[in-house]
Design an enzyme around this catalytic site. Structure first.
Site, mmCIF file in Angstrom:
data_model
loop_
_atom_site.group_PDB
_atom_site.id
_atom_site.type_symbol
_atom_site.label_atom_id
_atom_site.label_comp_id
_atom_site.label_asym_id
_atom_site.label_seq_id
_atom_site.Cartn_x
_atom_site.Cartn_y
_atom_site.Cartn_z
ATOM 1 N N ASP A 381 0.861 -1.176 0.000
ATOM 2 C CA ASP A 381 0.000 0.000 0.000
ATOM 3 C C ASP A 381 0.907 1.238 0.000
ATOM 4 O O ASP A 381 2.114 1.125 0.212
ATOM 5 C CB ASP A 381 -0.879 -0.041 1.263
ATOM 6 C CG ASP A 381 -1.763 1.182 1.402
ATOM 7 O OD1 ASP A 381 -2.318 1.624 0.393
ATOM 8 O OD2 ASP A 381 -1.862 1.707 2.530
ATOM 9 N N GLU A 459 -9.292 14.608 6.517
ATOM 10 C CA GLU A 459 -10.273 15.523 7.106
ATOM 11 C C GLU A 459 -9.638 16.353 8.215
ATOM 12 O O GLU A 459 -9.911 17.548 8.338
ATOM 13 C CB GLU A 459 -11.473 14.737 7.641
ATOM 14 C CG GLU A 459 -12.375 14.184 6.551
ATOM 15 C CD GLU A 459 -13.694 13.667 7.110
ATOM 16 O OE1 GLU A 459 -13.771 13.436 8.334
ATOM 17 O OE2 GLU A 459 -14.640 13.512 6.320
ATOM 18 N N GLY A 637 -5.028 3.623 -3.683
ATOM 19 C CA GLY A 637 -6.276 4.253 -4.119
ATOM 20 C C GLY A 637 -6.074 5.668 -4.607
ATOM 21 O O GLY A 637 -7.018 6.336 -5.022
#
Length: 1019
Positions: A381, A459, A637
């Site tokens: 990842d 966030e 991603g």
């Protein structure tokens, strides 16, 4: 199937569903023995040894005392059973502690103190601050006036940040005194293990509410093993209890992983078994022929003229028992023991402790350490694995104006600060989306400072950046958000939250400005999830350029947008959203479809760019492991350009002209096929060149390639040493691991988040990083480490040493068994091929269990090269990957050595001691002594690095052999009375030992010298 939970109804659910008794035990007191024996005898090798032991009970055919097999067999089974019993007893104590914990529940309208195991579905359970949640509950009340509570879910998913949970809208406003009288029904799915999903409906009975349906989600629940934090009290309805909770359903024993060495040992065992059957058949036929011809001529052989029908089987079965030790009975226990020690070495390695966090490395799976030394592909990842997962807001583009390009920090950009102080409408809207479109909870510290509890690092970075630009998210009171900007306070009412999913790749909130009553949709997400939904006529070219520019710098990008909604438009959509939210079938898909109807005609406001720095040591680690012949695939991603820049910065790929990137893209099957063929052709051409070629593919093209063009994509995977897969989903990560495994490559997957769990579990070896995304990956993995850089030491040091040691131990175990077996076979040629054993039962049992096992177990300390040398010359790992230390060729060498040593021991012993006055036991002891001496020198020869422990084990074991046998020789009833005393006084005995060692080890030493001097192994 559905479950109907009747609230506060003690009888209706009691008989339908299980109580809250937790049981993780595998056995009970009554079924332990039969169940454990069944499990042990389900293995082929154990069945084989049981058959041999049973055959030895037949006195007509057994050449030795049955104790020689039954003793080791019972010992080995007892060790395995004791370990299982101890583990199960610890599980029982853990269950007992949880089951007997005191909790408050409502029974017949009265609060009672009961044990947790007595909770039933439908009971109302009361919790106080810091209490552990005893079962899965649907919240119906909290001490917070707005119905909020905070839970710590670290024990469930490993995430350390507090989560916010809220009571359903139907329960809002119900008085504290009335909660224990509440009645209703919860319609929910049958128990499952998905901790992120709970699609249910609640109906409260009058007088509380008139049968109105209230949808429930995972945010209305608190699950077993969580802790209530920062909340005075909370109460909820038990919906899943005992082993039917989400945690209970997710428990289970993972499927065992078979290492490449284990597979090779199984094949070699099968080959030895076939060889043994052939030997038994040949000797059995020879024995029967000799018996019917030569034996009857001897006066001392008293064979009857006619025997029973099974007489022809007696000699073959005798040889089967005699040759059964070809397969060492102790090999599995020995391997399990040393593998457990390998795992402990990883746990005890101080050089793999993360000094920043104090997190040590840990081996969860104790059975696959040697596979680390044979890794060929690492699939990693990016975020949190290669990078620190510490997000820092760096740049932004608002309405076509770039901020932060000059200084590298938009928060210090004078132009942006002037626009904020001047109240630029575009900038204000942009900052509003940053501050409001999230699931962050602001918490005031004791000093009055505002801290943000965020479930996402992105966030957290955006909200903190907005606060530094004077758009401060001050407070969240139920659905009312308080924002302070340039001295003025703005309140927004959150009407709906459209949550982020990996399919939608965006999140939105519908808010109402409490000052002017306007309803606004605020959205943020990936560029491909936002830009296509811009209103007709909006120019998005500048935003596309901004995304590309930021991606080239390796920054993570998000697009922000908003849209004003009309009241009637929102109300119409709200009804559809409520209907989709209350369905129990395909709720997620239905909600996504309804969200799509609202998230269109957006006004794109700008792009944010967030920096996620590389971890220390990542480029060096990747470069070193590449030299070791390991290929790397990045599965992320993130955007393509961002992934490429990170790959370049961490030596994942080489820049031009040394390296070349090939792109696989396309939106249709034909486009993807043409792109795949082009890349494949280039790969075939450049495969012979020293050029570092890598391919890049995005999630959409990957989906098409795996579904329709799997064969050419598999060929590409074999040809390519490096791949970058962008915008991939967790399921696609697992598919890529499976693809490489299908090509017989040993794969290692490494990640740090919950989205990496499937990939980690699918790989031959799973490594989890204990990072800022929690411990989900670390808990699901075979190994957990604190930082990516420790992977180098895990593979090169621990993996390589484990492989070397296991290769020697497994082959030596066969060698020592074959030596004694070949001597028995040779003895049969001078004993009428009758299947008579040269060695007595005690000697055979001691030989297998003690004399030859102790020295080899200390091989776990052996090091052929120092750790520093291995780290400096990673190419040494090549021979481990190629399996050069354990394969049919090396095994044939050990097989030949055992045959040669058996010939040496037998011939020298026979010529030295086979005269008329020698006893059979004397001959046996001389042969056994020769085997022990030879094997001491074999272990010494194969040991690379001596320590005091190894010297004690090898030579101390040799001394122990004589001490034990001298003791036995002093016992008149032992069958060996005075034998060892007589032998040790004879100079011929010691001359025989010298000749055996010289003749046995001389050629082996000469062969090794020749090989290392004239035929050295090339890496």
């Amino acid at each position: 199937m559905k479950r109907y939970v009747y609230i506060n109804d003690d009888e209706s659910s009691k008989e339908l569903y299980c109580d809250n008794r937790i049981s993780n035990r595998k056995y009970t007191l009554w079924n332990f023995l039969p169940k454990n024996l069944w499990e042990q005898f389900s293995r082929f090798m154990n069945q084989y040894f049981l058959l041999i032991a049973c055959l030895q009970l037949w006195s007509l055919i057994t050449p030795v005392n049955p104790a020689s097999t039954w003793g080791p067999l019972i010992f080995i089974f007892a060790v395995s059973a004791s370990k299982e019993a101890w583990d199960d007893y610890n599980r029982y104590l853990s269950d007992k502690k949880a089951n007997e914990k005191e909790v408050w529940v409502v029974r017949q309208g009265i609060k009672k103190h009961i044990q947790a195991q007595d909770i039933h579905v439908g009971n109302i359970v009361w919790l106080r601050e810091n209490d552990e949640v005893p079962c899965d509950l649907v919240l119906i009340g909290t001490s917070d006036p707005q119905g909020l509570c905070y839970v710590e879910t670290a024990a469930l998913d490993g995430e350390t940040d507090l989560k916010t949970r809220i009571i359903p809208s139907a329960c809002m406003g119900i008085d504290f005194e009335l909660l224990h009288k509440i009645k209703g029904v919860i319609e929910c799915p049958n128990p499952d293990k998905d901790i992120r999903r709970f699609d249910a409906n609640l109906r409260l009975f009058p007088p509380f509410i008139d049968n109105d349906v209230c949808p429930l989600t995972i945010k209305n629940t608190i699950l077993q093993s969580c802790y209530l934090r920062n909340t005075e009290w909370a109460c909820g309805v038990a919906v899943y209890t005992g082993n039917e909770t989400k945690l209970g359903m997710s428990r289970g024993i993972p499927e065992p992983k078979l290492t490449a060495m284990d597979a090779m040992i199984d094949k070699l065992t099968g080959a030895i078994f076939v060889f043994q059957i052939v030997v038994v058949m040949v000797l059995g036929i020879a024995g029967n022929v000799w018996k019917d011809t030569e034996a009857r001529k001897q006066w001392y052989v008293l064979y009857p003229d006619e025997g029973p029908w099974y007489e022809v089987l007696v000699i073959p079965l005798r040889f089967e028992l005699l040759c059964s030790i070809m397969i060492p009975i102790s090999i599995k226990v020995s391997l399990d023991l040393v593998k457990s020690l390998y795992a402990k070495f990883i746990d005890w390695d101080f050089e793999m402790i993360d000094q920043e966090t104090g997190i040590p490395s840990h081996a969860t799976n104790t059975a696959i350490s040697e596979d680390l030394g044979q890794v060929e592909y690492i699939l990693t990842d990016k975020t949190g694995t290669l990078t620190e997962n510490r997000m820092i807001f760096r740049r932004c583009c608002i309405s076509g104006i770039f901020y932060g390009n000059e200084t590298g920090d938009a928060l210090k950009d004078v132009e942006l600060l002037d626009a904020v102080s001047g109240g630029s409408p575009d900038v204000v809207r942009f900052l509003t989306v940053m501050a409001v479109c999230n699931t962050v909870i602001p918490v005031k510290s004791k000093t009055g400072a505002i801290l943000y509890k965020a479930q996402s690092q992105d966030e957290d970075a955006l909200v903190n950046a907005a606060a530094r630009l004077h758009m401060v998210f001050v407070n969240k009171n139920a659905n009312i958000l308080e924002i302070r900007f340039n001295g003025s306070v703005i309140h927004y009412e959150v009407l709906e939250t459209l949550e982020f999913t990996s399919d939608r790749k965006r999140m939105s909130v519908v808010v109402k400005n409490c000052q002017n009553g306007k309803i606004i949709l605020l959205s943020k997400g990936a560029d491909e999830a936002i830009l296509p939904h811009a209103y007709a006529g909006q120019q998005t070219r500048t935003f596309i350029e901004a995304v590309d520019q930021y991606a080239q710098l390796g920054l993570r990008t998000l697009c922000l947008a908003w849209c004003e909604l009309k009241e009637d438009e929102y109300q119409e959509w709200s009804l559809m959203f409520k209907e989709a939210s209350s369905t129990l079938v395909d709720r997620e898909w239905r909600i996504a479809e309804v969200c799509q109807r609202l998230e269109h005609d957006l006004e794109v406001l700008g792009v944010t760019a967030i920096e996620d720095r590389l971890q220390d040591g990542v480029p060096e680690t990747i470069e070193t492991l590449r030299k070791a012949g390991i290929n790397f695939w990045m599965l992320t991603g993130d955007k393509q350009n961002t992934a490429i820049q990170i790959a370049l910065s961490c030596n994942f790929i080489s820049p031009e002209p040394k390296g070349q990137l090939l792109l696989i893209d396309g939106k249709t099957e034909d486009e993807v096929f043409r792109s795949l063929e082009r890349v494949l052709l280039t790969m075939r051409i450049t495969s012979s060149e020293p050029k570092d070629v890598a391919f890049v593919v995005d999630g959409w093209a990957l989906e098409i390639a795996l579904k329709h063009y799997r064969k050419p994509f598999t060929e590409l995977a074999i040809l390519s040493r490096t791949a970058i897969c962008c915008r991939v989903t967790p399921s696609q990560k697992a598919q890529l691991v499976e693809l490489l495994k299908s090509c017989d490559y040993r794969t290692l997957a490494i990640g740090d988040g919950g989205n990496d769990v499937r990939m980690i579990q699918q790989a031959d070896i799973g490594v989890g990083i204990s990072g800022r995304e929690g411990l989900q990956a670390a808990r699901a993995a075979d190994y957990s480490i604190g930082k990516f850089r420790f992977l180098k030491r895990l593979i090169l040091v621990h993996g390589r040493y484990s492989y070397n040691r296991t290769a020697f131990l497994s082959q030596y175990s066969f060698y020592k068994s074959l030596v004694i077996c070949f001597i028995q076979i040779f003895f049969s040629f001078i004993s009428g091929v009758s299947g008579t054993s040269l060695f007595n039962s005690v000697s055979l049992m001691a030989y297998n269990v003690f004399y030859t096992s102790v020295p080899v177990l200390v091989s776990v300390l052996d090091k052929d090269l120092s750790e520093g040398t291995v780290m400096q010359h990673p190419q040494i790992l090549f021979y481990c990957q190629a399996g050069r230390l354990l394969n049919p060729s090396t095994f044939a060498g050990w097989f030949g050595r055992s045959l040669f040593h058996a010939i040496v021991v037998f011939l020298i012993t026979i010529h030295a001691y086979a005269y008329e006055k020698s006893e059979m036991e004397e001959l046996s002891m001389v042969a056994l002594s020769g085997c022990i001496w030879l094997q001491a020198f074999v272990v010494a020869l194969e040991t690379n690095c001596f320590t005091i422990i190894q010297h004690l084990a090898i030579w101390g074991n040799l001394v122990a052999f004589y001490v034990i046998n001298l003791i036995f020789s002093a016992i008149p009833s032992s069958g060996m009375y005075t034998i060892m005393f007589r032998l040790c006084r004879q100079p011929s005995y010691w001359i025989t030992m010298f000749l055996i060692v010289a003749a046995g080890m001389g050629p082996v030493l000469a062969l090794k010298y020749f090989r290392y001097t004239y035929r050295p192994i090339t890496i």
